[in-house]
Design a protein around this motif. Sequence first.
Motif: not given
Length: 277
Positions: A70-72, A66, A156-157, A77, A6, A160
Amino acid sequence: MKYLKSFGLVILYILIHIAVMKSMEFTFYHSSLWEIESFREVIGENPHLPLMATYLISILIYILITKPIKNKSILEYIRFKKISFKDTLIAIYIGLGALIFNTSIINISFIDKAFPQFDNLLSFNYESSSLIIGILTAVIIGPLLEEFLFRGLIFNELKESIPLIPSVLISSLLYGVIFMDIPLMTFCFVAALLYTFVYIQVNSLLAVYVIDIVATLGVLVSRRLGIESVISDVGDIYMIPVFLFSIVMIVSGCYYLWKQKSQMTNTIDRSQDISVN
């Protein structure tokens, strides 16, 4: 390992923006383009152009990286999504409070005298380029980059991998540090706390962007119309109450968002209890 990943991504996001900024600085001011007289004249009249290029390229890179990280998509995201009409009105209300705050604070004599960098920053951001370039850079693209980077990606990172409050404080501090000036850093740190609070309550970065647009557009238009010359001689006896009123507006708007979310959470909890029973 999760913490390292992160914080590594946070550093990556920041380094990307710095690298783009330095590249654009070289391209606009130190490359062969700067030797062209007509180019220098355009940049002299519109010093926001290098910033606009920096913001646009940075946003594009964040959009591209991204998805694989992030797979989004970046919009998914960072939760840049539609908000209700009521939340839109509250965001506009808070934005107007921020507009009044920004305008009044620099017209309180002892603050203006002690911290002239506030007025200098606003003057550069909103008056130094043509109207169209100013709106595109300072009102639309600049705030979009700031929200994508500091609230959308960095906050957001951090959230997490570490608790909420440290995530808020660190992302807000990073937002302030970019100005490399303690008074401006403090001002932007507090602004970032406000923006992150709204982001958490509404769960959409669009709400924060609405606040940003209302505040920045209002400052740009009012300064272009000469509001500084109109209220510069009003006096602290009037400006201080206006300043305090702006704080009341911002705090009351935030309280409403918090109260709304609390009521929604309580309703959901009661519904879950009923379904369990």
